[in-house]
Scaffold this active site. Structure first.
Site, PDB file in Angstrom:
ATOM      1  N   ARG A   1       4.634  -8.782  -0.234  1.00  0.00           N
ATOM      2  CA  ARG A   1       4.674  -7.903  -1.408  1.00  0.00           C
ATOM      3  C   ARG A   1       5.430  -6.623  -1.048  1.00  0.00           C
ATOM      4  O   ARG A   1       5.147  -5.998  -0.036  1.00  0.00           O
ATOM      5  CB  ARG A   1       3.247  -7.566  -1.870  1.00  0.00           C
ATOM      6  CG  ARG A   1       2.484  -8.776  -2.387  1.00  0.00           C
ATOM      7  CD  ARG A   1       1.066  -8.436  -2.767  1.00  0.00           C
ATOM      8  NE  ARG A   1       0.209  -8.178  -1.624  1.00  0.00           N
ATOM      9  CZ  ARG A   1      -1.086  -7.852  -1.721  1.00  0.00           C
ATOM     10  NH1 ARG A   1      -1.653  -7.753  -2.901  1.00  0.00           N
ATOM     11  NH2 ARG A   1      -1.804  -7.631  -0.640  1.00  0.00           N
TER      12      ARG A   1
ATOM     13  N   CYS B 253       0.798  -1.235   0.000  1.00  0.00           N
ATOM     14  CA  CYS B 253       0.000   0.000   0.000  1.00  0.00           C
ATOM     15  C   CYS B 253       0.830   1.284   0.000  1.00  0.00           C
ATOM     16  O   CYS B 253       0.738   2.071  -0.943  1.00  0.00           O
ATOM     17  CB  CYS B 253      -0.967  -0.009   1.178  1.00  0.00           C
ATOM     18  SG  CYS B 253      -2.283  -1.221   0.960  1.00  0.00           S
TER      19      CYS B 253
HETATM   20  P1  NAD Z   1      -5.447  -8.679  -3.162  1.00  0.00           P
HETATM   21  O1  NAD Z   1      -4.531  -8.876  -4.299  1.00  0.00           O
HETATM   22  O2  NAD Z   1      -5.148  -9.334  -1.857  1.00  0.00           O
HETATM   23  O3  NAD Z   1      -6.927  -9.127  -3.572  1.00  0.00           O
HETATM   24  C1  NAD Z   1      -7.545  -8.762  -4.757  1.00  0.00           C
HETATM   25  C2  NAD Z   1      -8.385  -9.921  -5.249  1.00  0.00           C
HETATM   26  O4  NAD Z   1      -9.132  -9.508  -6.412  1.00  0.00           O
HETATM   27  C3  NAD Z   1      -7.570 -11.137  -5.681  1.00  0.00           C
HETATM   28  O5  NAD Z   1      -8.025 -12.267  -4.953  1.00  0.00           O
HETATM   29  C4  NAD Z   1      -7.888 -11.277  -7.176  1.00  0.00           C
HETATM   30  O6  NAD Z   1      -7.917 -12.631  -7.604  1.00  0.00           O
HETATM   31  C5  NAD Z   1      -9.248 -10.624  -7.274  1.00  0.00           C
HETATM   32  N1  NAD Z   1      -9.626 -10.161  -8.612  1.00  0.00           N
HETATM   33  C6  NAD Z   1      -8.897  -9.472  -9.512  1.00  0.00           C
HETATM   34  N2  NAD Z   1      -9.620  -9.224 -10.621  1.00  0.00           N
HETATM   35  C7  NAD Z   1     -10.862  -9.750 -10.408  1.00  0.00           C
HETATM   36  C8  NAD Z   1     -12.053  -9.819 -11.164  1.00  0.00           C
HETATM   37  N3  NAD Z   1     -12.129  -9.295 -12.398  1.00  0.00           N
HETATM   38  N4  NAD Z   1     -13.106 -10.454 -10.636  1.00  0.00           N
HETATM   39  C9  NAD Z   1     -13.051 -11.025  -9.407  1.00  0.00           C
HETATM   40  N5  NAD Z   1     -11.946 -10.966  -8.630  1.00  0.00           N
HETATM   41  C10 NAD Z   1     -10.859 -10.343  -9.118  1.00  0.00           C
HETATM   42  O7  NAD Z   1      -5.568  -7.098  -2.974  1.00  0.00           O
HETATM   43  P2  NAD Z   1      -5.898  -6.309  -1.626  1.00  0.00           P
HETATM   44  O8  NAD Z   1      -4.654  -6.173  -0.804  1.00  0.00           O
HETATM   45  O9  NAD Z   1      -7.128  -6.853  -1.016  1.00  0.00           O
HETATM   46  O10 NAD Z   1      -6.181  -4.853  -2.230  1.00  0.00           O
HETATM   47  C11 NAD Z   1      -7.359  -4.544  -2.943  1.00  0.00           C
HETATM   48  C12 NAD Z   1      -7.509  -3.046  -3.011  1.00  0.00           C
HETATM   49  O11 NAD Z   1      -7.660  -2.519  -1.682  1.00  0.00           O
HETATM   50  C13 NAD Z   1      -6.317  -2.308  -3.594  1.00  0.00           C
HETATM   51  O12 NAD Z   1      -6.774  -1.174  -4.282  1.00  0.00           O
HETATM   52  C14 NAD Z   1      -5.533  -1.868  -2.368  1.00  0.00           C
HETATM   53  O13 NAD Z   1      -4.747  -0.719  -2.618  1.00  0.00           O
HETATM   54  C15 NAD Z   1      -6.661  -1.545  -1.416  1.00  0.00           C
HETATM   55  N6  NAD Z   1      -6.312  -1.621   0.009  1.00  0.00           N
HETATM   56  C16 NAD Z   1      -5.507  -2.618   0.462  1.00  0.00           C
HETATM   57  C17 NAD Z   1      -5.207  -2.686   1.823  1.00  0.00           C
HETATM   58  C18 NAD Z   1      -4.298  -3.766   2.351  1.00  0.00           C
HETATM   59  O14 NAD Z   1      -3.814  -3.602   3.472  1.00  0.00           O
HETATM   60  N7  NAD Z   1      -4.040  -4.851   1.621  1.00  0.00           N
HETATM   61  C19 NAD Z   1      -5.732  -1.748   2.706  1.00  0.00           C
HETATM   62  C20 NAD Z   1      -6.583  -0.762   2.214  1.00  0.00           C
HETATM   63  C21 NAD Z   1      -6.855  -0.712   0.854  1.00  0.00           C
END
Ligand code: NAD
Length: 434
Positions: free
Chosen positions: A328, A261
């Site tokens: 990551r 992030c």
């Molecule tokens: P992640 O990679 O852990 O999860 C994303 C999921 O989306 C994956 O499982 C992937 O397979 C799925 N995906 C992708 N394309 C898809 C589609 N077309 N249909 C269905 N599923 C699909 O990512 P994350 O860490 O959960 O982050 C997601 C968002 O949230 C990002 O924008 C990130 O910046 C934001 N965010 C993350 C955190 C954190 O701490 N990880 C905190 C706040 C915000």
């Protein structure tokens, strides 16, 4: 209420489980079939304290289920959350292809007369909501929906408590109908809800993460002044942090911020500001300071060991922070790669991150993985602490010292007490502390 979350990763799965916990019926969608299969078998694809019990309990209660079908999710929900990745591109700007694809997919399955609130939970540049809205309208001109921005502030490692008791919930919306549904949905959480316009909500997320990164770089810059003057950055941070206007959180000097992030969100905010013609130069300095922390740390190791080639080095920690398996963009992973590139023989140990580091092929081929912190330390000429897992502070350091070739200790997270370590016979180096 009936909810669906598209993207079942760190944000989507934890949100889904917590929304179910307060009584909503939730469908978690993911296009990664392996992930959905695991979840169907009761296996949790990520490590997050408390998540497994929460998921299993809500699945058993019939409030949480998993599917790879967006149509299934959208058909059976009033509110559709988007929680897919928004990774950085080479120039630092955000890759919005995942978001655009989901917008098209939602457009493809929205049925006439089926009003839906489409909520963007992913971290996206300001104005993305407008693009999601236009995309759904372009592919489905008769669809009835509103697009809302609801950024997520959870921290990995304590995502469940963060989701259940957030400081605030931000809802960016231009539609009263959508705002009312969002308020109803969040009502059980009993926390303040800030309702604003979509652009402000989108901006809040990037501004918040950039500010936290700035705090980390600030204390790291102070740590350099402490090192040059003999002051102790931990004392300075305590002294600053006791001022309630400032606060002690995110004032921990060390190897700098990493993870999926902060680095990407700071880069994105810089790119957004440049695109809007108002470059945010302060954030470039935040990045510069952050990148310099690892250089300074490696220089300290070289000052002690001179040449790194063939040196046996133990590294404790691979994840980007404790209490997560997320590797990551981890500074610890960059550290081991740089040491191995200089010819060092590195053995690493991490309580939760080794499996994912191997799976994602993030580790150099010659790196050895140990089964315990003590095993990693065996024969080491230096021990580096790269992630502040509590279990590292609880080690039997007499045994660690006995196992090492030379008791040279570099604490990249200021986790250990310098005096205790020196009294035990270690040569201790922290960050910004004598
Ligand atoms: P992640 O990679 O852990 O999860 C994303 C999921 O989306 C994956 O499982 C992937 O397979 C799925 N995906 C992708 N394309 C898809 C589609 N077309 N249909 C269905 N599923 C699909 O990512 P994350 O860490 O959960 O982050 C997601 C968002 O949230 C990002 O924008 C990130 O910046 C934001 N965010 C993350 C955190 C954190 O701490 N990880 C905190 C706040 C915000």
């Amino acid at each position: 209420m009936d909810l669906c979350i598209i993207g079942s990763g760190y944000v989507g799965l934890v949100s889904g489980a917590c929304f179910a916990e307060v009584g909503h019926t939730v469908i978690c969608v993911d296009n990664d079939l392996r992930k959905i299969d695991m979840l169907h078998r009761g296996q949790i694809p990520i490590y997050e304290p408390g998540l497994e019990e929460l998921v299993l309990r809500n699945v058993a209660a019939g409030r949480l289920r998993f599917t790879h079908s967006i149509e299934d999710g959208v058909d059976n929900s009033q509110i559709v959350f988007i929680a897919v990745p928004t990774p950085p591109q080479a120039d630092g700007s955000v890759d919005l292809t995942y978001i655009e694809r989901v917008a098209r997919e939602i457009a493809g399955v929205l049925k006439p007369g089926q009003y839906r609130v489409v909520v963007d939970k992913s971290t996206v540049p300001v104005k993305t909501g407008e693009k999601v809205d236009a995309t759904i309208r372009r592919y489905n001109p008769t669809a009835e929906f509103d697009v809302v921005s609801n950024p997520e502030f959870l921290r990995e490692g304590c995502a469940v408590p963060d989701l259940m008791k957030p400081d605030r919930i931000v809802v960016g919306s231009a539609s009263q109908r959508a705002t009312d549904l969002m308020k109803r949905m969040y009502e059980p959480f009993q926390v303040p809800i800030l309702v604003t316009d979509v652009s402000s909500a989108e901006l809040i997320k990037h501004a918040a993460n950039s500010f936290l990164s700035l705090k980390i770089s600030y204390i790291n810059a102070v740590s350099a002044i402490c090192e040059a003057s003999g002051a102790d950055v931990e004392m300075v941070a305590d002294g600053i942090g006791m001022d309630r206007r400032i606060g002690r959180n995110f004032l921990n000097a060390g190897l700098g911020y990493g993870g999926s992030c902060f680095p990407k969100d700071v880069k994105a905010f810089i790119a957004i500001s440049e695109e809007l013609g108002v470059p945010f130069r302060l954030l470039q300095e935040v990045e510069r300071i952050n990148a310099g922390q690892l250089d300074v740390f490696i220089k300290k190791i070289k000052d002690a060991l001179w040449v790194l080639r063939d040196k046996r080095i133990a590294v404790w920690g691979l994840t980007f922070k404790p209490d997560t398996d997320d590797v990551r963009n981890s500074v610890a992973i960059e550290l081991v790669n740089r040491l191995v590139a200089e010819g060092a023989q590195v053995t690493a140990y991490d309580p939760k991150g080794m499996e994912k580091a191997v799976e994602y092929k993030l580790l150099p081929a010659s790196l050895k993985l140990a089964h315990s912190p003590l095993e990693a330390a065996e024969g080491a000429e230096a021990l580096l602490l790269a992630t502040e897992w509590k279990e590292f502070a609880r080690q039997d350091f007499a045994a660690v010292k006995a196992a090492m070739h030379t008791p040279l200790l570099f604490d990249g997270r200021n986790l250990l007490n310098p005096k205790t370590m020196r009294d035990m016979g270690f040569t201790y180096h922290g960050v910004g502390r004598p």
